[in-house]
Design an enzyme around this catalytic site. Structure first.
Site, PDB file in Angstrom:
ATOM      1  CG  HIS A 171      -1.968  -1.101   1.134  1.00 36.33           C
ATOM      2  ND1 HIS A 171      -2.409  -1.809   2.215  1.00 36.33           N
ATOM      3  CD2 HIS A 171      -2.637  -1.575   0.041  1.00 36.33           C
ATOM      4  CE1 HIS A 171      -3.329  -2.692   1.806  1.00 36.33           C
ATOM      5  NE2 HIS A 171      -3.475  -2.569   0.496  1.00 36.33           N
TER       6      HIS A 171
ATOM      7  CD  GLU B 111      -0.567   0.448   4.368  1.00 34.76           C
ATOM      8  OE1 GLU B 111       0.083  -0.614   4.489  1.00 34.76           O
ATOM      9  OE2 GLU B 111      -1.803   0.474   4.242  1.00 34.76           O
TER      10      GLU B 111
ATOM     11  CG  HIS C 122       0.148  -4.083   5.043  1.00 37.36           C
ATOM     12  ND1 HIS C 122      -0.641  -3.616   4.025  1.00 37.36           N
ATOM     13  CD2 HIS C 122       0.591  -5.313   4.635  1.00 37.36           C
ATOM     14  CE1 HIS C 122      -0.698  -4.511   3.046  1.00 37.36           C
ATOM     15  NE2 HIS C 122       0.048  -5.559   3.388  1.00 37.36           N
TER      16      HIS C 122
ATOM     17  CD  GLU D 248      -2.251  -3.367   9.099  1.00 33.01           C
ATOM     18  OE1 GLU D 248      -1.614  -2.338   8.799  1.00 33.01           O
ATOM     19  OE2 GLU D 248      -3.127  -3.859   8.382  1.00 33.01           O
TER      20      GLU D 248
END
Ligand code: 0X9
Ligand code: ZN
Length: 423
Positions: free
Chosen positions: A161, A164, A290, A360
């Site tokens: 992404h 990010e 991410h 994350e």
């Protein structure tokens, strides 16, 4: 961070009515909206995710995410209560020091220097090209005198992404840390000698370049598919992998933040990862970075069911818990948050039985910087994420080793996973 305090003020102080309206007819289809949607169950969150909203934060009573105008209309049509505002009005400028994040040229040139300096253990190569023709660079790190394939392998992937950015920095500095400590740190030396380690810090270079070219940053998530004669719509690379592709939790509208693409592996970036992994059957373990929310996620993402194979489930749980203790991040099954289909780790585990995790990274919340924390946090985030990376490299020879103390009778010998079966 200045930007985020503006965002928090927006949600906290301004009257609700100010955000209720749908975009005006003059809004560009490209406009990104921040949305706060009332939702208290994973099923509601999955519905929101299926509309094509990218969910970034999950709370007991609501989610915070991003979307485009079409999804605001869909949210309204489905009866969700939400607040929204468009980003451009608030993204005026960014904190000083963000230049310490690597842009494409800096990243490529530093990777190239590292490969030259440590040529006895490092090789830089491209696994393919992005939709705009950029190389997808990968560093292979392994002890001298190996031709490849004869040692257990592990792969780290960064930045599917675009926005990010910390998820490029962490794998890049992992490369640096491993190389600089070879021959100095006993454990790292052994890991490099006994494993084949691949690190791709930036799977989505086009999206990242677009995101940071000109300020304010664009909050761009997807790749740059559709550019040229057609309007750019972009495909969410973490919805484009081919295991259970096309299910819930992915956008079907090209304008949506989570657009899955016209078919599984339709994108050159996911194709390149697929081809690479499938031609390296010694890969036992995968970590995809991410941001943000400080979570450690493991399959499944496409269903609320747990991994059926109890031993494989226990390995994922035990590893996620250990890495959670190391980082302070919360371990959980991906779909506890919301369902997604077509993500990297469902495919790598579902199709290839590779033990697979999504991190994350920092921060925990949009209020602490979201996708754009100041560069001053990079080194702390890297430092926090070196131990779990080393832990996975360690166990990549036989991930089942982690459950030997939990279930001694379930112990599988290394021959159960090594050498791996051909894919
Ligand atoms: O939605 C994603 O692709 C990931 N989150 S992000 O904010 N980085 O976009 C999370 C994927 C995890 N899978 C599920 N929640 N099912
Ligand atoms: Zn992401």
């Amino acid at each position: 961070m200045r930007k985020m305090s503006i965002l928090s003020l927006v949600f906290l102080l301004l009257p609700l009515a100010a955000f209720k309206s749908l975009p005006s007819s003059t809004s560009s289809l490209d406009t990104t909206y921040i949305v706060k949607v009332d939702a208290s169950t994973r099923e509601e969150r999955t519905d929101i995710s299926s509309l094509g909203v990218s969910i970034e934060e999950v709370y007991d009573t609501h989610i915070v995410g991003t979307c485009r105008p079409a999804q605001l209309a869909d949210l309204k049509a489905k009866g969700f209560a939400f607040e929204s505002f468009s980003l451009p009005a608030f993204l005026l400028d960014f904190p000083p020091g963000d230049g310490d994040f690597h842009n494409l040229n800096e990243l490529n040139s530093e990777m190239s220097t590292l490969a030259q300096t440590y040529s006895h253990i490092a090789t830089l190569s491209s696994i393919g090209k992005s939709i705009e023709g950029r190389d997808l660079w990968m560093m292979r790190i392994s002890g001298p005198q190996t031709t490849g394939g004869e040692k257990p392998g592990i792969i780290f992937l960064g930045t599917h992404h675009a926005r990010e950015h910390l998820s490029t920095e962490v794998p890049f500095f992992l490369i640096k840390h491993l190389l600089e400590n070879y021959g100095k740190d006993e454990k790292i030396t052994r890991f490099i000698n006994e494993r084949e380690i691949w690190i791709i810090p930036l799977v989505n270079p086009d999206g990242t370049d677009y995101d940071i070219t000109d300020k304010p940053y664009k909050w761009w998530r997807k790749n740059r598919q559709g550019k040229g004669a057609n309007e750019v719509y972009g495909v969410d690379l973490n919805r484009n992998y081919g295991y259970k592709w096309g299910g819930a939790g992915a956008g079907t509208d090209p304008s949506s933040e989570t657009y899955r693409g016209p078919s599984a592996f339709s994108e050159p970036e996911t194709q390149a990862v697929k081809t690479f992994i499938e031609s390296h059957p010694n890969i036992t373990t995968l970590l995809s970075y991410h941001t943000f929310s400080e979570l450690i996620l493991y399959p499944w993402g496409y269903t609320y069911d747990s991994i059926e194979d109890q031993r494989a489930l226990k390995v994922h749980e035990a590893m996620a818990q250990s890495m959670g203790r190391m980082t302070g991040y919360r371990p959980q099954q991906s779909s506890d948050l919301y369902i997604t289909s077509g993500d990297t780790t469902d495919w790598s585990f579902g199709e290839h039985k590779i033990f697979s995790f999504t991190f994350e990274l920092y921060p925990a919340s949009v209020w602490d910087g979201g996708f754009y924390p100041p560069a001053s946090v990079i080194q702390n985030v890297v430092k926090n994420n070196i131990p779990p990376a080393l832990y996975l490299i360690d166990y990549a020879d036989n991930p089942y080793r982690v459950i030997t103390t939990v279930q001694p009778r379930d112990f599988l010998t290394v021959s159960d996973v090594w050498p791996p079966k051909a894919r």
